[in-house]
Enzyme design. Structure first.
Site, PDB file in Angstrom:
ATOM      1  N   GLU A 196      36.978  29.599  41.286  1.00 23.29           N
ATOM      2  CA  GLU A 196      36.202  30.703  40.815  1.00 23.29           C
ATOM      3  C   GLU A 196      36.847  31.694  40.112  1.00 23.29           C
ATOM      4  O   GLU A 196      38.047  31.997  40.825  1.00 23.29           O
ATOM      5  CB  GLU A 196      35.530  31.471  42.360  1.00 23.29           C
ATOM      6  N   CYS A 230      35.666  40.426  39.151  1.00 24.07           N
ATOM      7  CA  CYS A 230      35.495  39.405  38.273  1.00 24.07           C
ATOM      8  C   CYS A 230      34.496  39.682  37.346  1.00 24.07           C
ATOM      9  O   CYS A 230      34.375  39.134  36.214  1.00 24.07           O
ATOM     10  CB  CYS A 230      35.663  38.052  38.859  1.00 24.07           C
TER      11      CYS A 230
HETATM   12  N1  LIG Z   1      35.122  34.094  39.958  1.00 18.93           N
HETATM   13  C1  LIG Z   1      35.396  34.857  40.849  1.00 18.93           C
HETATM   14  O1  LIG Z   1      34.317  34.816  41.907  1.00 18.93           O
HETATM   15  C2  LIG Z   1      36.207  35.902  40.998  1.00 18.93           C
HETATM   16  C3  LIG Z   1      36.644  36.605  42.321  1.00 18.93           C
HETATM   17  C4  LIG Z   1      37.619  37.448  42.333  1.00 18.93           C
HETATM   18  C5  LIG Z   1      38.651  37.272  41.393  1.00 18.93           C
HETATM   19  N2  LIG Z   1      38.345  36.597  40.372  1.00 18.93           N
HETATM   20  C6  LIG Z   1      39.587  36.641  39.343  1.00 18.93           C
HETATM   21  O2  LIG Z   1      41.054  36.729  40.123  1.00 18.93           O
HETATM   22  C7  LIG Z   1      41.739  37.484  38.992  1.00 18.93           C
HETATM   23  C8  LIG Z   1      42.405  38.558  39.988  1.00 18.93           C
HETATM   24  O3  LIG Z   1      42.950  38.306  41.140  1.00 18.93           O
HETATM   25  P1  LIG Z   1      44.441  37.678  41.187  1.00 18.93           P
HETATM   26  O4  LIG Z   1      45.265  38.793  40.021  1.00 18.93           O
HETATM   27  O5  LIG Z   1      44.829  37.854  42.532  1.00 18.93           O
HETATM   28  O6  LIG Z   1      44.821  36.377  40.725  1.00 18.93           O
HETATM   29  P2  LIG Z   1      45.829  35.188  40.650  1.00 18.93           P
HETATM   30  O7  LIG Z   1      45.336  34.107  40.020  1.00 18.93           O
HETATM   31  O8  LIG Z   1      47.101  35.914  40.247  1.00 18.93           O
HETATM   32  O9  LIG Z   1      46.129  35.220  42.253  1.00 18.93           O
HETATM   33  C9  LIG Z   1      45.102  34.501  42.935  1.00 18.93           C
HETATM   34  C10 LIG Z   1      45.620  33.851  44.176  1.00 18.93           C
HETATM   35  O10 LIG Z   1      46.582  32.468  43.545  1.00 18.93           O
HETATM   36  C11 LIG Z   1      47.889  32.594  44.308  1.00 18.93           C
HETATM   37  N3  LIG Z   1      48.832  31.967  43.441  1.00 18.93           N
HETATM   38  C12 LIG Z   1      49.550  32.637  42.410  1.00 18.93           C
HETATM   39  N4  LIG Z   1      50.151  31.760  41.612  1.00 18.93           N
HETATM   40  C13 LIG Z   1      50.150  30.603  42.437  1.00 18.93           C
HETATM   41  C14 LIG Z   1      50.500  29.320  41.891  1.00 18.93           C
HETATM   42  N5  LIG Z   1      51.214  28.847  40.991  1.00 18.93           N
HETATM   43  N6  LIG Z   1      50.134  28.135  42.854  1.00 18.93           N
HETATM   44  C15 LIG Z   1      49.112  28.576  43.932  1.00 18.93           C
HETATM   45  N7  LIG Z   1      48.558  29.863  44.249  1.00 18.93           N
HETATM   46  C16 LIG Z   1      49.147  30.780  43.303  1.00 18.93           C
HETATM   47  C17 LIG Z   1      48.324  34.023  44.622  1.00 18.93           C
HETATM   48  O11 LIG Z   1      49.148  34.399  45.466  1.00 18.93           O
HETATM   49  C18 LIG Z   1      46.755  34.649  44.964  1.00 18.93           C
HETATM   50  O12 LIG Z   1      46.650  34.416  46.552  1.00 18.93           O
HETATM   51  C19 LIG Z   1      40.911  37.916  38.000  1.00 18.93           C
HETATM   52  O13 LIG Z   1      41.279  37.022  37.035  1.00 18.93           O
HETATM   53  C20 LIG Z   1      39.632  37.719  38.456  1.00 18.93           C
HETATM   54  O14 LIG Z   1      38.766  37.788  37.362  1.00 18.93           O
HETATM   55  C21 LIG Z   1      37.487  35.778  40.224  1.00 18.93           C
HETATM   56  N1  LIG Z   2      30.890  38.877  43.791  1.00 23.15           N
HETATM   57  C1  LIG Z   2      31.333  39.992  43.315  1.00 23.15           C
HETATM   58  C2  LIG Z   2      32.636  39.810  42.219  1.00 23.15           C
HETATM   59  C3  LIG Z   2      33.644  39.113  42.976  1.00 23.15           C
HETATM   60  C4  LIG Z   2      34.893  39.002  42.007  1.00 23.15           C
HETATM   61  O1  LIG Z   2      35.527  39.933  41.818  1.00 23.15           O
HETATM   62  C5  LIG Z   2      30.304  40.942  42.358  1.00 23.15           C
HETATM   63  O2  LIG Z   2      29.300  40.192  42.280  1.00 23.15           O
HETATM   64  O3  LIG Z   2      30.537  41.902  41.852  1.00 23.15           O
END
Ligand SMILES: NC(=O)c1ccc[n+]([C@@H]2O[C@H](COP(=O)([O-])OP(=O)(O)OC[C@H]3O[C@@H](n4cnc5c(N)ncnc54)[C@H](O)[C@@H]3O)[C@@H](O)[C@H]2O)c1
Ligand SMILES: N[C@@H](CCC=O)C(=O)O
Length: 441
Positions: A196, A230
């Site tokens: 996600e 997100c």
């Molecule tokens: N679609 C969704 O449901 C959803 C929900 C929440 C956040 N997000 C997205 O998450 C991002 C923000 O979160 P973030 O800054 O923690 O994201 P990120 O991708 O930097 O990190 C997410 C996780 O991945 C790990 N990680 C980083 N590099 C890695 C590697 N090389 N190998 C394995 N694991 C690794 C990090 O330690 C962390 O635990 C935004 O882009 C947001 O849109 C999406």
């Molecule tokens: N599930 C949350 C978003 C998760 C991602 O950051 C929402 O619906 O706002």
């Protein structure tokens, strides 16, 4: 899989939900201090984590509780069953440090897997306390291990390890791609990646929309949680006939938002997560200052100079091409469109490849249903805000660059953590089909 095993797992998930509720105050306090969450965001997040536990408990019993009988000739019994895949690696982000961490871990456990959980480095304390509660609830110590630490260092080598039977990841699209490539490069079994990821989320406002309703929805969607969702609104697309009026109203509303210490109940918008995030946002608005039309910025009080705060800002852009990637924070971009450009706008939005959330404001049923069809977003919200999906009510997740599905908090999610088996028994070999006796009399 024996039915009692799914029920036993479900009971543990329900107990975990109870313990999360019992420890609401500690969890909120940790989220305020470690993640900068406001009190209201903290309350909503505990609620969501609890909902995940209870929802996946219910789905585990329903989907994993008993084999599904399949049709076949008499003298043969066919059954379909679901079971866990093995060791799941869970990698979660800092922006929902409790809810997403809990959702991933509980889904994997509910489906009969064991879990190695790697939370975001910024929010390890919350994950540690949640893990302690899950163990207290009855999750066996060897079925759930917490691995705190840096992503590439801790989770990177595990992704490459053939002992990992699946990865559930929430975070940036870039890291999801990297994990996908590393999984593909492994020898051994081909395993699922549930990802996600990020979005480039738009809200479309036509000239029939109610401006006050739009204004409230924009404030909540773009600036709630300091824009660190997100699902948050990044691009507000307003029909030019009503744009000036809508922009004026939004400017007024932003001026009233209170930025501040998240521990105070009156705070609307808290800090952003860290200095790295602030540097990225600062660079973005410096570019916007040159390339876009500045509209407004929320006042940043002198007392906040020492915290990690970022003043929510609004810019008007002239083209979608000015935004190359997700900007993860409280920056809203406004794009005007003419009524006859709506189809082209929807085409351009789809061409970004991101398909997470989309908002639509229109009082014309034909218009909003048509825009739903043209949007590629996984979650479309009509005449309301576009954040805060509720477990079991708005299953959440994106398409295209925004995620693989199935949706978290939805009825198909656990299936992605499972493997299927079919058992066929020649019952004639042990005396025939006893079910036929039921037909007698
Ligand atoms: N679609 C969704 O449901 C959803 C929900 C929440 C956040 N997000 C997205 O998450 C991002 C923000 O979160 P973030 O800054 O923690 O994201 P990120 O991708 O930097 O990190 C997410 C996780 O991945 C790990 N990680 C980083 N590099 C890695 C590697 N090389 N190998 C394995 N694991 C690794 C990090 O330690 C962390 O635990 C935004 O882009 C947001 O849109 C999406
Ligand atoms: N599930 C949350 C978003 C998760 C991602 O950051 C929402 O619906 O706002």
């Amino acid at each position: 899989m024996e039915p009692h095993q799914a029920t036993a797992r479900a009971d543990i998930l329900r107990k975990a939900a109870d313990l999360l509720e019992d420890n609401t105050a500690i969890l909120i306090s940790l989220m305020v201090r470690e993640a900068g969450k406001t009190l209201s965001d903290g309350i909503a997040e505990v609620r969501e984590a609890v909902d995940f536990c209870r929802y996946y408990a219910m789905m585990a019993e329903k989907q994993f509780g008993a084999p599904t009988p399949l049709p076949g000739p008499t003298g043969e019994r066919n059954e379909l069953m679901l079971e866990g895949r093995g060791v799941f690696l869970s990698i979660s982000p800092w922006n929902f440090p409790l809810a997403i961490f809990t959702g991933q871990v509980m889904a994997a456990l509910a489906a009969g897997n064991t879990v190695l959980a790697k939370p975001a480095e910024q929010t390890s304390l919350i994950a540690a306390f949640a893990t302690e509660l899950f163990h207290r609830a009855g999750v066996p110590a060897d079925a759930l291990h917490l691995l705190a630490g840096d992503g590439p260092e801790v989770a990177g080598p595990l992704v490459e390890d053939e002992g990992i039977a699946g990865v559930v990841f929430t975070g940036s699209t870039e890291v999801a791609r990297l994990i996908n490539r590393n999984l593909a490069a492994r020898e051994g079994a081909i395993v699922p990646l549930i990802a996600e990821t990020g979005g480039q989320n738009a809200m479309i406002v036509d000239s029939t929309a109610l401006p006050e309703q739009v204004c409230d929805a924009v404030m909540e969607s773009a600036f709630g949680s300091a824009g660190q969702r997100c699902s948050a609104l990044r691009i507000l697309c307003v029909q030019s006939d009503v744009a000036d009026e809508v922009i004026q109203m939004i400017k007024g509303a932003l001026a009233l938002r209170k930025l501040g210490d998240p521990v105070k109940p009156e705070t609307d918008i808290g800090p952003i997560i860290d200095e790295d995030a602030r540097a990225v946002l600062q660079k973005h608005i410096e570019r916007m200052d040159k390339e876009a039309h500045f509209i407004a910025r929320a006042p940043l009080d002198q007392s906040l100079q020492h915290g990690c705060f970022f003043a929510p800002s609004i810019y008007e852009i002239s083209s979608l091409a000015q935004l190359q990637r997700e900007v993860f924070g409280p920056v809203l971009h406004i794009l005007r469109y003419k009524a006859d450009q709506l189809d082209q706008l929807m085409h351009n939005l789809a061409a970004t490849g991101y398909g997470l959330t989309c908002g639509v404001h229109s009082r014309l049923e034909g218009r909003y249903l048509g825009l739903f069809e043209k949007s590629i977003a996984g979650n479309v919200y009509i005449n309301r805000n576009m954040v805060g999906a509720v477990v079991g009510v708005q299953p959440f997740g994106g398409r295209g660059l925004s995620g693989t599905g199935f949706k978290a908090g939805g009825p198909h999610y656990l299936l992605r953590f499972a493997s299927e088996r079919v058992r066929t028994i020649n019952t004639a070999a042990i005396g025939g089909n006893t079910d036929l006796f039921r037909l007698i009399g």
